[in-house]
Design an enzyme around this catalytic site. Structure first.
Site: not given
Ligand code: MN
Length: 156
Positions: A68, A70, A74, A108, A122
């Protein structure tokens, strides 16, 4: 919530096997929402007064997170096990205590090794956009690199 309740919430002791007292052990995400395999999630810190959330994910041997990207970032700290992650077009081997940052809009995916789980903290924005999944065109572009194609096929 009374003051004593708040105080009681401020310490959650570690239990066995990377579990924390009072923290729900949950599936990674809705099974129908995106492809992934063999991951659990614990939300360790989430509070409206804090702009970030800290989660612990654990991927069982041979499992993987969703591929994914975004806008949000992270910051990841590996706590146990072995694995690899794809970040953009790079594949990194991971072991305990490694740190890895996932920049905005970077593809990632995390994969545990076949022999050991991969557990990691995370840190993420509490207000965040919904992850995008790759289109067929995105996947083809990623797979143009043979090493990335091998990673995506689980041959790590
Ligand atoms: Mn992610």
């Amino acid at each position: 919530m009374t003051k004593s309740d708040a105080e009681a919430m401020s310490l959650r002791r570690a239990g066995d096997g990377f579990r924390w007292e009072g923290v729900e052990h949950r599936p990674y995400k809705d099974a129908e929402s995106a492809p992934f395999k063999a991951i659990s999630r614990q939300n360790l810190f989430s509070d409206p007064r804090l702009l970030g959330e800290l989660r612990y994910f654990e991927i069982e041997p041979g499992g993987f997170s969703t591929l994914e990207r975004h806008e949000h970032m992270h910051a990841v700290v590996v706590l146990r096990g072995l694995g690899q992650c794809l970040v953009g077009e790079k594949i990194h081997a991971l072991q305990s205590h490694d740190l890895i940052a996932i920049e905005p809009w970077t593809w990632h995916q995390f994969r545990a090794s076949e022999a050991a789980p991969l557990g990691f903290l995370c840190l993420v924005n509490s207000a965040r956009d919904r992850p995008q999944l790759p289109s067929a065109q995105d996947l083809a572009a990623l797979r143009a690199d043979p090493a990335v194609a091998r990673f995506l096929d689980g041959n790590i």
